[in-house]
Enzyme design. Structure first.
Site, PDB file in Angstrom:
ATOM      1  CD  GLU A 160      44.192  46.502  51.061  1.00 35.22           C
ATOM      2  OE1 GLU A 160      43.663  46.396  52.195  1.00 35.22           O
ATOM      3  OE2 GLU A 160      45.113  47.299  50.802  1.00 35.22           O
ATOM      4  CD  GLU A 172      41.248  39.584  31.482  1.00 34.13           C
ATOM      5  OE1 GLU A 172      41.047  40.426  30.598  1.00 34.13           O
ATOM      6  OE2 GLU A 172      42.092  39.763  32.409  1.00 34.13           O
TER       7      GLU A 172
END
Length: 450
Positions: A322, A72
C-alpha cells in the site's frame, strides 16, 4: 608475461576458493539467521530448501530474473510484463531473497510468473539450480553480483545481463579491496545496463569491459501506476481526513525516533498534522508501534482498520503493497533510510504522483536520481530532525509551494522515461549476439569450481 598471467590466474582461483570456503562456513549461520528472522516473520522459515536447490524442483524457464526484494521486484514489474509477452512459451522464473519480495511478486503477477528463493552462491547449489531451470538468459537486477553463479553461467554458455545496474561510490570502494577477484567477476557479465554514467564509470574502473557496458537510465522512471491506485489513494485520504499529512516511507532502525522528534516539533505549529509512518521491514512493525506508543502519540495501525480521528497523530502503515497509495494520498513525502546511514530509497514513486519530497543527508544508494531531483527543485535535503520539522512546517502550510515543488519532480520523471525500451534492446543484444558472452572461457574458468 606467461608467469605473470599464471600468477594472476592462480591468485584469482585462490581468492574465489577463499570466498567459497568462507561462504561454506557461513552457511549454517545463514540458515540460523533465517530461523531467527522467522520468529517475527514466519515466512522466512518456509521453503528453506529452495535456497539450497533442494526439495521442490525449480521449474524450467527460458528467462530467469533475480530481484532481491520489494524495491527490485517493483522496478522489474514493467520489464517482466514485456518479457511475458515476448517469451511466454519459454516461461519466466523470478527469484528473490526476501519473502516480502516474493509477496510483492505474487501481488503483481499471481500465478503468471514462477517464483523461487535465490539459491546460495555455492558451486554445488548453483549447479543444481541451473540443472533444474536450464535458462537461456539470466537477468540480474541492480546490484547483485554472485561470483560462483556467474562462473557457472559462463561455463554453460548462459548470457547474464546486469540490468538497471547501480553502484555507489561507497560500494565501489568495498569491491576495490579485492581488485583481481572483482575484475574477473564483472567481466563475466555479458552486458551491463547502467542507470547512469557515474555507475558505468565505477563499474568499468573496477574491471567491467567498457564495450559491454551501456548507459540505459533507470527503469524506475518508467513506472506507471494504474488508475485504480489513484482511487485507492483517494479512499485512504478520506480515512485520514482534511488535515496536513506527511508520509515517512521505508524507514529504518534508529530513524523512527528522529522522525517522531520532528513530528512532535511540527505538532507545535500544526496540531492537526498526521504522520504516516511506513517501516521498510515488516518484522519491525510491532517494535515501531511500541516506540510510538511509548512516546505518547495517538496511534492507529492500518492493519487494525481502526478509525483515524482527531486524536490520531501517527498512522502506522503496517501492511504490504500500500505504500504507493500512501504516497499518492500524502501532502509531503519523506524518503527513509536517509536520516540514518542506510543510503536512502527510491524517490520516484512519490515524484510520479507530483508529491514534494524530503530526504536526509544519506542518499548514496540513489545518488544520481536524488541529485537530479534536488537540482530540478522537486526535492529538498534536510540535515536532521529539527531541519525536517522546519521544512515540513513551511511546505504543509503553503499549498501553492507544494504544487510547484511536486510539479518539478513530476517533470523529472517524465523527461527521463524510456529506460525500459533501452534495457529491452540490451536484452535482445545479449540473446542475439551470444558471441559476446560465449567466447572460449578464460583459463581460470576451465577448472572446476573450488
Amino acid at each position: 608475461m606467461d608467469e605473470r598471467t599464471d600468477g594472476e590466474r592462480g591468485l584469482r582461483l585462490a581468492t574465489r576458493g577463499l570466498y567459497t570456503l568462507i561462504l561454506r562456513l557461513m552457511l549454517p549461520l545463514a540458515l540460523l539467521r533465517l530461523y531467527w528472522r522467522s520468529i517475527k516473520a514466519p515466512a522466512y522459515r518456509r521453503r528453506i530448501g529452495e535456497r539450497l536447490a533442494l526439495g521442490g524442483r525449480a521449474p524450467r524457464a527460458g528467462i530467469w530474473i533475480h530481484a532481491v526484494s520489494v524495491g527490485e521486484v517493483q522496478a522489474a514489474g514493467l520489464l517482466i510484463r514485456q518479457l511475458l509477452e515476448r517469451f511466454r512459451d519459454e516461461g519466466i522464473l523470478v527469484t528473490t531473497t526476501t519473502p516480502t519480495g516474493a509477496a510483492r511478486l505474487g501481488e503483481l503477477f499471481g500465478d503468471g510468473v514462477a517464483h523461487r528463493y535465490m539459491p546460495y552462491d555455492l558451486p554445488g547449489i548453483v549447479g543444481r539450480f541451473l540443472d533444474q531451470v536450464r535458462p537461456r538468459l539470466l537477468i540480474v537486477m541492480e546490484t547483485e553480483i554472485w561470483p560462483n553463479l556467474l562462473a557457472a553461467c559462463e561455463r554453460r554458455g548462459i548470457p547474464v545481463v546486469l540490468a538497471n545496474a547501480r553502484l555507489s561510490a561507497r560500494s565501489a570502494r568495498g569491491y576495490a579491496r579485492v581488485p583481481e577477484f572483482t575484475r574477473e567477476t564483472l567481466r563475466r557479465f555479458t552486458l551491463i545496463a547502467a542507470q547512469s554514467q557515474a555507475d558505468a564509470d565505477r563499474l568499468i574502473e573496477l574491471g567491467a569491459l567498457g564495450e559491454r557496458v551501456r548507459v540505459t537510465g533507470s527503469i524506475k522512471f518508467d513506472l506507471r501506476q494504474p488508475a485504480s491506485q489513484r482511487d485507492c489513494a483517494e479512499a485512504i485520504r478520506r480515512l485520514w481526513g482534511q488535515r496536513p499529512v506527511w508520509v515517512a516511507a521505508s524507514t529504518h532502525e534508529g530513524e523512527e525516533a528522529l522522525l517522531l522528534q520532528a513530528h512532535r516539533r511540527l505538532l507545535e505549529r500544526l496540531p492537526q498534522a498526521l504522520l504516516v509512518l511506513v517501516p521498510r521491514h515488516p518484522e519491525r512493525f510491532d517494535r515501531v508501534a511500541a516506540l510510538v506508543g511509548r512516546q505518547g502519540f495517538g496511534l492507529v495501525r492500518r492493519s487494525h482498520q481502526d478509525a483515524c480521528n482527531e486524536e490520531t497523530s501517527v498512522f502506522l502503515g503496517d501492511t504490504m503493497g500500500e505504500l504507493p497509495a500512501f504516497l499518492a494520498a500524502g501532502d509531503v513525502a519523506f524518503i527513509g533510510g536517509s536520516l540514518v546511514a542506510v543510503g536512502g530509497h527510491n524517490l520516484l514513486e512519490a515524484a510520479a504522483w507530483g508529491v514534494p519530497i524530503l530526504v536526509g543527508p544519506h542518499t548514496f544508494n540513489f545518488a544520481a536520481i536524488t541529485e537530479m531531483m534536488l537540482e530540478a527543485g522537486g526535492a529538498a535535503r534536510v540535515a536532521d530532525a529539527e531541519a525536517l520539522a522546519e521544512r515540513l512546517g513551511v511546505w504543509l502550510t503553503d499549498a501553492a509551494l507544494r504544487a510547484e515543488v511536486g510539479a518539478q519532480g513530476q517533470a523529472v520523471v517524465e523527461r527521463n522515461r524510456g529506460a525500459l525500451e533501452r534495457l529491452l534492446a540490451v536484452i535482445d543484444e545479449a540473446l542475439v549476439n551470444k558471441a559476446v558472452s560465449c567466447q572460449p572461457p578464460a583459463a581460470s574458468s576451465l577448472h572446476a569450481d573450488p
